[in-house]
Design a protein around this motif. Sequence first.
Motif, PDB file in Angstrom:
ATOM      1  N   ALA A  97       0.853  -1.192   0.000  1.00 16.64           N
ATOM      2  CA  ALA A  97       0.000   0.000   0.000  1.00 16.64           C
ATOM      3  C   ALA A  97       0.889   1.242   0.000  1.00 16.64           C
ATOM      4  CB  ALA A  97      -0.906  -0.009   1.222  1.00 16.64           C
ATOM      5  N   TYR A  98       0.750   2.022  -1.050  1.00 14.94           N
ATOM      6  CA  TYR A  98       1.605   3.201  -1.242  1.00 14.94           C
ATOM      7  C   TYR A  98       0.752   4.457  -1.224  1.00 14.94           C
ATOM      8  CZ  TYR A  98       4.672   6.526  -3.612  1.00 14.94           C
ATOM      9  OH  TYR A  98       5.432   7.616  -3.927  1.00 14.94           O
ATOM     10  N   TYR A  99       1.167   5.406  -0.406  1.00 14.99           N
ATOM     11  CA  TYR A  99       0.432   6.668  -0.296  1.00 14.99           C
ATOM     12  C   TYR A  99       1.187   7.733  -1.073  1.00 14.99           C
ATOM     13  CZ  TYR A  99      -2.432  10.298   1.938  1.00 14.99           C
ATOM     14  OH  TYR A  99      -3.318  11.327   2.181  1.00 14.99           O
ATOM     15  N   ASP A 100       0.608   8.113  -2.202  1.00 13.92           N
ATOM     16  CA  ASP A 100       1.258   9.061  -3.092  1.00 13.92           C
ATOM     17  C   ASP A 100       0.875  10.474  -2.692  1.00 13.92           C
ATOM     18  OD1 ASP A 100       1.490   9.330  -6.748  1.00 13.92           O
ATOM     19  OD2 ASP A 100       2.348  10.528  -5.123  1.00 13.92           O
ATOM     20  N   THR A 101       1.843  11.185  -2.124  1.00 10.98           N
ATOM     21  CA  THR A 101       1.588  12.564  -1.702  1.00 10.98           C
ATOM     22  C   THR A 101       2.104  13.568  -2.718  1.00 10.98           C
ATOM     23  OG1 THR A 101       3.675  12.608  -0.465  1.00 10.98           O
ATOM     24  CG2 THR A 101       1.697  11.951   0.744  1.00 10.98           C
ATOM     25  N   SER A 102       2.611  13.077  -3.842  1.00 14.78           N
ATOM     26  CA  SER A 102       3.123  13.995  -4.849  1.00 14.78           C
ATOM     27  C   SER A 102       2.006  14.585  -5.694  1.00 14.78           C
ATOM     28  CB  SER A 102       4.121  13.267  -5.763  1.00 14.78           C
ATOM     29  OG  SER A 102       3.447  12.297  -6.548  1.00 14.78           O
ATOM     30  N   ARG A 103       0.833  14.002  -5.583  1.00 16.83           N
ATOM     31  CA  ARG A 103      -0.304  14.461  -6.374  1.00 16.83           C
ATOM     32  C   ARG A 103      -0.957  15.657  -5.692  1.00 16.83           C
ATOM     33  NH1 ARG A 103      -2.272   9.777  -9.202  1.00 16.83           N
ATOM     34  NH2 ARG A 103      -4.409  10.520  -9.031  1.00 16.83           N
ATOM     35  N   ASP A 104      -1.760  16.386  -6.464  1.00 17.97           N
ATOM     36  CA  ASP A 104      -2.512  17.489  -5.881  1.00 17.97           C
ATOM     37  C   ASP A 104      -3.420  16.981  -4.770  1.00 17.97           C
ATOM     38  OD1 ASP A 104      -2.928  19.237  -9.069  1.00 17.97           O
ATOM     39  OD2 ASP A 104      -1.307  19.256  -7.576  1.00 17.97           O
ATOM     40  N   VAL A 105      -3.999  15.820  -5.012  1.00 18.71           N
ATOM     41  CA  VAL A 105      -4.818  15.157  -3.998  1.00 18.71           C
ATOM     42  C   VAL A 105      -4.161  13.825  -3.673  1.00 18.71           C
ATOM     43  CG1 VAL A 105      -7.084  14.207  -3.430  1.00 18.71           C
ATOM     44  CG2 VAL A 105      -6.912  16.251  -4.881  1.00 18.71           C
ATOM     45  N   PRO A 106      -3.540  13.674  -2.497  1.00 17.70           N
ATOM     46  CA  PRO A 106      -2.869  12.405  -2.152  1.00 17.70           C
ATOM     47  C   PRO A 106      -3.813  11.227  -2.323  1.00 17.70           C
ATOM     48  CG  PRO A 106      -2.353  14.081  -0.538  1.00 17.70           C
ATOM     49  CD  PRO A 106      -3.422  14.667  -1.428  1.00 17.70           C
ATOM     50  N   TRP A 108      -4.096   6.696  -2.165  1.00 16.82           N
ATOM     51  CA  TRP A 108      -3.549   5.381  -1.857  1.00 16.82           C
ATOM     52  C   TRP A 108      -3.549   4.516  -3.114  1.00 16.82           C
ATOM     53  CZ3 TRP A 108      -1.035   3.692   2.301  1.00 16.82           C
ATOM     54  CH2 TRP A 108      -1.194   4.365   3.513  1.00 16.82           C
ATOM     55  N   PHE A 109      -2.480   3.774  -3.282  1.00 15.75           N
ATOM     56  CA  PHE A 109      -2.410   2.784  -4.345  1.00 15.75           C
ATOM     57  C   PHE A 109      -2.195   1.414  -3.701  1.00 15.75           C
ATOM     58  CE2 PHE A 109      -2.278   5.210  -8.256  1.00 15.75           C
ATOM     59  CZ  PHE A 109      -1.961   6.474  -7.810  1.00 15.75           C
ATOM     60  N   ASP A 110      -2.981   0.441  -4.123  1.00 16.37           N
ATOM     61  CA  ASP A 110      -2.865  -0.926  -3.620  1.00 16.37           C
ATOM     62  C   ASP A 110      -2.305  -1.820  -4.707  1.00 16.37           C
ATOM     63  OD1 ASP A 110      -5.602  -1.067  -1.319  1.00 16.37           O
ATOM     64  OD2 ASP A 110      -3.499  -1.526  -0.945  1.00 16.37           O
ATOM     65  N   TYR A 111      -1.299  -2.602  -4.363  1.00 12.32           N
ATOM     66  CA  TYR A 111      -0.714  -3.543  -5.312  1.00 12.32           C
ATOM     67  C   TYR A 111      -0.812  -4.949  -4.728  1.00 12.32           C
ATOM     68  CZ  TYR A 111       1.264   0.809  -7.085  1.00 12.32           C
ATOM     69  OH  TYR A 111       1.417   2.089  -7.563  1.00 12.32           O
ATOM     70  N   TRP A 112      -1.088  -5.916  -5.603  1.00 14.42           N
ATOM     71  CA  TRP A 112      -1.292  -7.300  -5.150  1.00 14.42           C
ATOM     72  C   TRP A 112      -0.426  -8.267  -5.923  1.00 14.42           C
ATOM     73  CZ3 TRP A 112      -4.323  -8.409  -1.002  1.00 14.42           C
ATOM     74  CH2 TRP A 112      -5.200  -7.407  -0.571  1.00 14.42           C
ATOM     75  N   GLY A 113       0.062  -9.304  -5.220  1.00 15.60           N
ATOM     76  CA  GLY A 113       0.732 -10.409  -5.879  1.00 15.60           C
ATOM     77  C   GLY A 113      -0.298 -11.437  -6.313  1.00 15.60           C
ATOM     78  N   GLN A 114       0.165 -12.489  -6.954  1.00 15.04           N
ATOM     79  CA  GLN A 114      -0.749 -13.470  -7.550  1.00 15.04           C
ATOM     80  C   GLN A 114      -1.196 -14.541  -6.564  1.00 15.04           C
ATOM     81  OE1 GLN A 114       2.363 -13.836  -7.469  1.00 15.04           O
ATOM     82  NE2 GLN A 114       2.870 -15.991  -7.442  1.00 15.04           N
ATOM     83  N   GLY A 115      -0.595 -14.626  -5.401  1.00 12.51           N
ATOM     84  CA  GLY A 115      -1.006 -15.620  -4.419  1.00 12.51           C
ATOM     85  C   GLY A 115      -0.188 -16.892  -4.478  1.00 12.51           C
TER      86      GLY A 115
END
Length: 122
Positions: A97-106, A108-115
């Motif tokens: 889970a990555y919180y991108d604060t570089s944007r005008d509006v911060p 969250w981005f969620d990334y998932w592996g395949q399991g």
Amino acid sequence: VQLQASGGGLVQTGGSLRLSCAASGDRFRDSAVGWYRQAPGNLREWVTTMALGGATAYADSVKGRFAISRDNAKNTAYPQMNSLKAEDTGVYYCNAAYYDTSRDVPKWFDYWGQGTLVTVSS
């Protein structure tokens, strides 16, 4: 971020297993990492998380038996799973889970592996 989970397999009740989540991309090091699992016929459930600062949290069902760690130099996260029970059986997914604060509006981005499948035999 691309995530690749591995390390699943068949283990007997009471045994141990260590999964790995290998990540590519720069954002992993600035992400909270976590593991989820899904047993057959059940919804995906949260298992454990490690925040950026190193704080950890565990579901009650695994507390005292599982330990999450990460190696940022290797871009990898691990759950060490001990004293495994039959109810730990399921497909384990790693999450970043990555919180991108570089944007005008911060955002969250969620990334998932395949399991990766863990089967605990009784």
